[in-house]
Design an enzyme around this catalytic site. Structure first.
Site, PDB file in Angstrom:
ATOM      1  N   THR A 125      36.640  48.277  31.286  1.00 28.97           N
ATOM      2  CA  THR A 125      37.472  47.254  31.931  1.00 28.97           C
ATOM      3  C   THR A 125      38.402  47.932  32.916  1.00 28.97           C
ATOM      4  O   THR A 125      38.932  49.021  32.615  1.00 28.97           O
ATOM      5  CB  THR A 125      38.323  46.463  30.913  1.00 28.97           C
ATOM      6  OG1 THR A 125      39.390  45.797  31.619  1.00 28.97           O
ATOM      7  CG2 THR A 125      38.963  47.338  29.854  1.00 28.97           C
ATOM      8  N   ASP A 127      41.258  47.083  33.477  1.00 26.46           N
ATOM      9  CA  ASP A 127      42.630  46.971  32.961  1.00 26.46           C
ATOM     10  C   ASP A 127      43.073  48.174  32.124  1.00 26.46           C
ATOM     11  O   ASP A 127      44.265  48.383  31.924  1.00 26.46           O
ATOM     12  CB  ASP A 127      42.769  45.715  32.084  1.00 26.46           C
ATOM     13  CG  ASP A 127      42.763  44.443  32.908  1.00 26.46           C
ATOM     14  OD1 ASP A 127      42.742  44.546  34.144  1.00 26.46           O
ATOM     15  OD2 ASP A 127      42.763  43.349  32.317  1.00 26.46           O
TER      16      ASP A 127
HETATM   17  O1  F6P Z   1      38.560  42.202  33.875  1.00 25.72           O
HETATM   18  C1  F6P Z   1      39.896  42.268  33.848  1.00 25.72           C
HETATM   19  C2  F6P Z   1      40.487  41.419  34.950  1.00 25.72           C
HETATM   20  O2  F6P Z   1      40.115  41.916  36.211  1.00 25.72           O
HETATM   21  C3  F6P Z   1      41.985  41.266  34.845  1.00 25.72           C
HETATM   22  O3  F6P Z   1      42.692  42.317  35.439  1.00 25.72           O
HETATM   23  C4  F6P Z   1      42.190  39.969  35.562  1.00 25.72           C
HETATM   24  O4  F6P Z   1      43.380  39.358  35.149  1.00 25.72           O
HETATM   25  C5  F6P Z   1      40.997  39.170  35.151  1.00 25.72           C
HETATM   26  O5  F6P Z   1      39.991  40.099  34.858  1.00 25.72           O
HETATM   27  C6  F6P Z   1      40.511  38.181  36.159  1.00 25.72           C
HETATM   28  O6  F6P Z   1      39.467  37.475  35.587  1.00 25.72           O
HETATM   29  P1  F6P Z   1      38.452  36.564  36.380  1.00 25.72           P
HETATM   30  O7  F6P Z   1      37.601  37.464  37.221  1.00 25.72           O
HETATM   31  O8  F6P Z   1      37.677  35.883  35.317  1.00 25.72           O
HETATM   32  O9  F6P Z   1      39.267  35.655  37.231  1.00 25.72           O
END
Ligand code: F6P
Length: 323
Positions: A125, A127
């Site tokens: 991830t 994050d």
């Molecule tokens: O995968 C993690 C992440 O990029 C986070 O940092 C972010 O808040 C989220 O996913 C965004 O999710 P999505 O792409 O589903 O909008």
């Protein structure tokens, strides 16, 4: 013959393809049969599989995203969804499932493990919030992308004597914000872990100008209590008193796209290789991630739902360094 399945789940991360490639090629080298599951747990529940040979993963090590597709699958949080996933695995005689993904995905893997499914997780991830891994697949590439953007923004900020709020990803965790802030030389960082009032951020910006800087960059994590939008609204409302000119840039999904850097390619490859070794040794129910420079296995049960704490000492340094 041992048959393994591999899927990617949750937000895509640069390096996922390198992990898939390693699982496929090293699994085949071990004499396993390897199948891919399309679109994460959604595809698992629906039975959306494809056989994978060495050529199917050719040319993907340098590509961002995931060739298998990914979803955020709410169904897997339900008893019915988990039972359907388990049924698919048993009906297709899958000996082991490799799940490449972040927090939610590994919580899903832990739920399947509790049902007796033989599963191995790979920490991935942008994050970097997963316990069981000092760093996760994709995080360093996403950081490079964010820092490159900050470097560019500083050039135009300095030319115009402007302040910039740069919003980076990280809903619940400040890793990207903290590291991008320090590596990008930001004047302030605003993170989910530490509440900072708008007036304090304004003081940091004004202080930068008073110390002779020609710009001010504030890196704001999207999950901060006062996010970029909230801060910008406050600064606009007090524009006359504060007196600085402000622009807001939201990096958003730009941070997730793009080719993986060398570290992520190598790291994802090493986790893929370790996953195959774990299958061969029948060691199931673990998350694989690097701890203290070595690939380590942590029980999925220990990491499910947990979040890695942020280094708050580094947070204090970020402000000292901005002087
Ligand atoms: O995968 C993690 C992440 O990029 C986070 O940092 C972010 O808040 C989220 O996913 C965004 O999710 P999505 O792409 O589903 O909008």
């Amino acid at each position: 013959m041992t048959r393994i399945a591999v899927l990617t789940s949750g937000g895509d991360a640069p390096g996922m393809n390198a992990a898939i490639r390693a699982v496929v090629r090293l699994g085949l080298a071990r004499g396993f049969e390897v199948v891919g599951v399309r679109d994460g747990y959604t595809g698992l529940i629906a039975g959306n599989w494809l056989p994978l040979g060495p050529r199917d993963v050719g040319g993907i090590i340098g590509r961002g995203g995931t060739v298998l597709g990914t979803t955020r699958c709410n169904d897997l949080k339900t008893e019915t969804g988990q039972a359907a996933a388990e049924r698919q695995i048993r009906e297709r005689d899958i000996d082991g499932l490799v799940v490449i993904g972040g927090n939610g995905s590994q919580a899903g893997a832990a739920a399947l493990a509790r049902r007796g499914v033989r599963v191995i997780g790979l920490a991935s991830t942008i994050d970097n919030d997963l316990p069981g891994a000092d760093i996760t697949i994709g995080a360093t590439t996403a950081l490079d992308t964010a820092v490159e953007a900050i470097d560019r923004l500083r050039v135009t900020a300095a030319s115009h004597h402007r302040a910039f709020l740069v919003e980076v990803m990280g809903r619940h965790h400040g890793f990207l914000g903290l590291y991008a802030g320090i590596a990008g030389g930001a004047e302030a960082v605003v993170l989910p872990e530490v509440n900072v009032e708008p007036e304090t951020v304004a003081a940091e910006i004004l202080g930068s100008y008073q110390r002779g800087k020609s710009h001010a960059i504030v890196v704001v994590a999207e999950g901060a209590q006062h996010d970029a939008e909230g801060l910008a609204a406050y600064f606009r409302a007090h524009a006359q008193r504060l007196g600085f000119e402000l622009r807001v840039v939201r990096l958003g999904h730009l941070q997730r796209g793009g080719p993986p850097g060398v570290f992520d390619r190598m790291y994802a490859t090493s986790l893929g290789a370790a996953a195959v070794e774990h299958v061969a040794a029948q060691r199931w129910g673990v998350l694989l991630g690097q701890i203290d420079g070595k690939v380590a296995a942590t029980p999925l049960a220990a990491i499910a739902g947990a979040t890695k704490p942020l280094d708050l000492e580094l947070y204090r340094l970020a402000y000292l360094l901005a002087q």
